[in-house]
Structure formats: structure tokens, C-alpha cells
Motif scaffolding. Structure first.
Motif, PDB file in Angstrom:
ATOM      1  N   TYR A 137       0.602   5.667  -0.026  1.00  0.00           N
ATOM      2  CA  TYR A 137      -0.056   6.973  -0.047  1.00  0.00           C
ATOM      3  C   TYR A 137       1.007   8.012  -0.417  1.00  0.00           C
ATOM      4  O   TYR A 137       2.180   7.873  -0.057  1.00  0.00           O
ATOM      5  N   ASN A 149      -4.290   0.129   6.872  1.00  0.00           N
ATOM      6  CA  ASN A 149      -4.086   0.783   5.579  1.00  0.00           C
ATOM      7  C   ASN A 149      -4.550   2.238   5.630  1.00  0.00           C
ATOM      8  O   ASN A 149      -4.880   2.828   4.608  1.00  0.00           O
ATOM      9  N   GLN A 150      -4.585   2.805   6.839  1.00  0.00           N
ATOM     10  CA  GLN A 150      -4.993   4.188   7.038  1.00  0.00           C
ATOM     11  C   GLN A 150      -3.764   5.086   7.181  1.00  0.00           C
ATOM     12  O   GLN A 150      -2.714   4.645   7.648  1.00  0.00           O
ATOM     13  N   TYR A 193      -3.614   7.408  -3.574  1.00  0.00           N
ATOM     14  CA  TYR A 193      -3.548   6.112  -2.898  1.00  0.00           C
ATOM     15  C   TYR A 193      -3.574   4.989  -3.930  1.00  0.00           C
ATOM     16  O   TYR A 193      -4.273   5.072  -4.947  1.00  0.00           O
ATOM     17  N   THR A 194      -2.770   3.949  -3.657  1.00  0.00           N
ATOM     18  CA  THR A 194      -2.885   2.704  -4.402  1.00  0.00           C
ATOM     19  C   THR A 194      -2.776   1.543  -3.432  1.00  0.00           C
ATOM     20  O   THR A 194      -1.927   1.554  -2.538  1.00  0.00           O
ATOM     21  N   PRO A 195      -3.627   0.516  -3.569  1.00  0.00           N
ATOM     22  CA  PRO A 195      -3.575  -0.619  -2.644  1.00  0.00           C
ATOM     23  C   PRO A 195      -2.437  -1.589  -2.942  1.00  0.00           C
ATOM     24  O   PRO A 195      -2.057  -2.391  -2.089  1.00  0.00           O
ATOM     25  N   THR A 243      -7.812  10.836  -3.478  1.00  0.00           N
ATOM     26  CA  THR A 243      -8.797  10.757  -2.395  1.00  0.00           C
ATOM     27  C   THR A 243      -9.776  11.909  -2.517  1.00  0.00           C
ATOM     28  O   THR A 243      -9.538  12.890  -3.216  1.00  0.00           O
ATOM     29  N   THR A 252      -8.071   4.552   2.527  1.00  0.00           N
ATOM     30  CA  THR A 252      -8.133   4.218   1.098  1.00  0.00           C
ATOM     31  C   THR A 252      -8.453   5.489   0.311  1.00  0.00           C
ATOM     32  O   THR A 252      -7.710   6.445   0.356  1.00  0.00           O
ATOM     33  N   THR A 253      -9.580   5.537  -0.394  1.00  0.00           N
ATOM     34  CA  THR A 253      -9.872   6.695  -1.241  1.00  0.00           C
ATOM     35  C   THR A 253     -10.679   7.768  -0.517  1.00  0.00           C
ATOM     36  O   THR A 253     -11.116   8.740  -1.140  1.00  0.00           O
ATOM     37  N   THR A 258       0.832  -1.200   0.000  1.00  0.00           N
ATOM     38  CA  THR A 258       0.000   0.000   0.000  1.00  0.00           C
ATOM     39  C   THR A 258       0.868   1.252   0.000  1.00  0.00           C
ATOM     40  O   THR A 258       1.836   1.342   0.752  1.00  0.00           O
ATOM     41  N   CYS A 291      -6.775   9.623   6.388  1.00  0.00           N
ATOM     42  CA  CYS A 291      -7.031   9.015   5.090  1.00  0.00           C
ATOM     43  C   CYS A 291      -7.285   7.513   5.258  1.00  0.00           C
ATOM     44  O   CYS A 291      -6.515   6.826   5.938  1.00  0.00           O
TER      45      CYS A 291
END
Length: 388
Positions: free
Chosen positions: A33, A74-75, A43-45, A56, A90-91, A31, A88
Motif C-alpha cells: 500500500y 492484507n488490510q 494498492y497492489t496484491p 482505492t 484491498t481496493t 502486498t 483500507c
């Protein structure tokens, strides 16, 4: 994305979907940011699979300069201009509003729109829109470490004077503070505890390094230069009020109040209330030339007597102080001797020798610790209400 080989790096393009400059990125696992100018957070996972970055959804024009991912999640949190902090996930992202400065100590507005506030660790803020937004004020010339600030007075729009420990006095223009030399500086441990101006004439009061002698100094040009200090053995001055004719009252330790008609000498006889030698006075508020208040430790609030008057030259005659009742038993604070009343002010003075509604606050040597009241004083009728 870059793959490091034995002797080379192989790079692959990741589509960021933004043309803004990026200032920082954070990676955990796959992940990623990144943050940048004009409120950009992307952001990309999974950067390893070359999944495009996604913008975002929280729009802002403020720049972001740093970002970090919360461990085990994943924040992410990103920070930027105007003490801005976004959370933040994810998106999505949201503004974190419960972001606090160091402890604040004083605030003063010249009018409904323009004011300054100060706090610990040289935390100085400026508002030009009635406190809706605040800008950071930066010092221009620090020497001898960061001074502790004690008071500030906004002299006009976008202009102020602040004072503190280590003989510190500074003028502020917009968002820049410039240290000036106090008259007869003396030891660096001198502390100025309060400052107030009437037009371009103002006074800073405080104490010497030994703590047993009070000092005050005068400026007649908006705080850029200051007179040689006047010393008053036996009293530390904590607060000052400047009248329309540029005379002033000061109050402090040992229950002492002094009046200066000329800004050079100060008289305590006829102005110091009797019976309060063990009280430390913390604040003075006058809403005109003769109607005012003193607050202090041990629950003391004094009001100038209704017979307070001016002489033919407009100077304050010796006066009598009346003690106002503070044993109100509100908020389980039942012992007025445990109340240390630090400040008093009135936003909407009424006519006829009274302040109408006002506010005072401080601390309580018990539970709860915080002390605050709305007070009402109309035609010498006095009531105190819990402020909540």
C-alpha cells in the motif's frame, strides 16, 4: 521494484496510476500500500509480479502522510490531515469515525458558529462552522514543558484566551496560540482555573502554588496584557462570571463567593451563602445581571434570590442564595450528596427571570459515575430530568 545484487541494484517499473506525490508505503509479503497527497491511497496484491497499483475508492482531498499494514492481514490503516484515519482493505476503504482526542475539559462559543475547545496534553481545537469541523491550534512558544489547560473563552470570531497551570495564559488568533505574561507572575506553579471576558475586559482566576490562596488578574485589551494579581488568602477561586459593567463574581473552596466592583478588590461578605463552608463551588452561570446559579460538590445548586438587585451604579447588591433540589433519584443516582456538579449553562434563556431549559453535569461518587441533567426553571418552578 528493486532487486539487490552483489554489487548493483536492478530496478523494474511499477505503474502507480497516479500523478500525486506519495508520502509513505507499507509492505507485507508481496502486498504493498502507498499513500500521498489529495487523499491518494494505492494498492497492489503482488509487487513481485509487477501487478499495477490500483487506486482505492474513497475520494477525499485531504493529504495522507502515513500508512501501515495490520499484521497477519492484507488490510491497512492510513492517517493524515484533520485527524483523518481510513481503514483500507484491498481496493476499498472506509473512514474511521470513532477516533478520539485526549480528554476534553472546556469549550466556549462566541456565537452560533465560532468557538474553541481545550483538552489534556495541550489539545486545542477551533471551529468556525458550528462544530461541524475542527482545526488544530498550535502553540507558538512553549517554555518549561507543556502546560495543563483548564479553561478557554472565545472573545470574538477566530479569537480566544486560554488559561492553565504553571502561570499559563495565552491569546489565540485563528489557529495559533501565543503565551503572554500574566501580571506579577510569581512562582511557576500558579494555576489559573477559569477565564471570562466581556468585550476586551476579562478576568482569570485561580490559586497560588501553595493552594491556600486565591488569585485573580484583569486584562482590558483582550488578554494581551494583565494587571498585577490580587491575592485572597484562604480561598482558591475555581470559576468566574463577568457582568456587562465589567464587575465580576468568583466562587471556589470553603463555600466562598466574592464580588468585585472595580476589578482590584473583592468582597465576600454579603455574597457568600451561609451554611456551605464545606462545599467547593465549581461553576457560576448568570443569564443576566441578577439571575444566576452556583454549582458545587455534594449536590449543591444555588440560585440567586428573586429579590437580587443592582444599585444606582449598576453594581450587584449583596444577595441571598436559594438552594435548588437535586435529589431526583434519576438513573439510580439516589444520593444527592454524592453528586459533584461541575458545570451549568443554558443555550436558550427565557425571559422573566428564569433560564428556561439548561444543562448541568459532573460526576457521581457511585454508579453510574457520569452525572448529567436537563433542568427547567420557569418562574421559580424547578424540575430536573435525566439527560440521555
Amino acid at each position: 521494484k528493486g532487486t539487490i545484487g552483489a554489487n548493483s541494484i536492478t530496478s523494474s517499473a511499477l505503474i502507480t496510476n497516479t500523478a500525486e506525490h506519495l508520502n509513505d508505503l507499507a509492505i507485507t509479503g508481496n502486498t504493498v500500500y502507498a499513500c500521498g497527497l489529495n487523499g491518494t491511497v494505492i494498492y497492489t496484491p503482488d509487487y513481485t509480479s509487477l501487478i499495477d497499483f490500483v487506486l482505492t475508492n474513497q475520494a477525499t482531498t485531504k493529504h495522507f502522510y502515513g500508512i501501515i499494514i495490520k499484521p497477519g492481514t492484507n488490510q491497512a490503516y492510513t492517517v493524515g490531515e484533520n485527524a483523518r484515519l481510513h481503514w483500507c482493505f484491498t481496493t476499498n476503504r472506509t473512514v474511521i469515525k470513532n477516533l478520539f482526542t485526549f480528554a476534553m475539559k472546556d469549550v466556549h462559543f462566541a456565537d452560533a458558529m465560532n468557538g474553541y475547545a481545550i483538552g489534556d496534553n495541550y489539545n486545542v481545537r477551533h471551529s468556525a462552522d458550528a462544530g461541524v469541523t475542527w482545526s488544530v491550534v498550535l502553540p507558538q512558544n512553549f517554555t518549561g514543558g507543556v502546560p495543563a489547560l483548564n479553561a478557554i473563552h472565545t472573545t470574538q470570531d477566530n479569537t480566544a484566551v486560554t488559561v492553565g497551570n504553571n502561570n499559563y495564559i495565552a491569546t489565540i488568533a485563528n489557529n495559533t496560540a501565543a503565551k503572554v505574561t500574566a501580571g506579577n507572575p510569581g512562582p511557576a506553579a500558579r494555576a489559573f482555573t477559569d477565564v471570562m471576558f466581556n468585550g476586551n475586559t476579562g478576568y482569570a482566576v485561580g490559586r497560588t502554588d501553595a493552594g491556600t490562596t486565591g488569585i485573580f488578574t484583569r486584562s482590558i485589551n483582550g488578554g494581551f496584557t494583565w494587571s498585577a494579581e490580587t491575592q485572597t488568602p484562604g480561598t482558591q477561586w475555581n470559576t468566574v462570571h463577568v457582568f456587562r459593567n465589567n464587575s465580576f463574581l468568583a466562587a471556589g473552596t470553603n463555600g466562598t463567593v466574592g464580588y468585585s466592583a472595580n476589578g482590584v478588590t473583592i468582597a465576600t461578605a454579603g455574597y457568600t451563602p451561609t451554611g456551605f463552608a464545606s462545599v467547593t463551588f465549581n461553576d457560576i452561570y448568570f443569564h443576566d445581571d441578577v439571575n444566576g446559579y452556583l454549582t458545587g460538590n455534594n449536590g449543591v445548586v444555588l440560585k440567586s434570590d428573586q429579590n437580587t438587585s443592582l444599585d444606582n451604579n449598576g453594581l450587584l447588591n449583596p444577595l441571598t442564595w436559594r438552594r435548588m433540589r437535586t435529589d431526583d433519584n434519576l438513573n439510580t443516582q439516589t444520593d444527592s450528596t454524592l453528586m459533584n456538579i461541575r458545570t451549568i449553562s443554558a443555550p436558550f434563556p427565557s425571559s422573566g427571570g428564569s433560564i428556561g431549559y439548561a444543562f448541568m453535569g459532573g460526576d457521581y461518587n457511585g454508579t453510574p459515575v457520569n452525572y448529567a441533567r436537563i433542568i427547567r426553571d420557569e418562574a421559580l418552578r424547578w424540575s430536573v430530568y435525566h439527560w440521555y
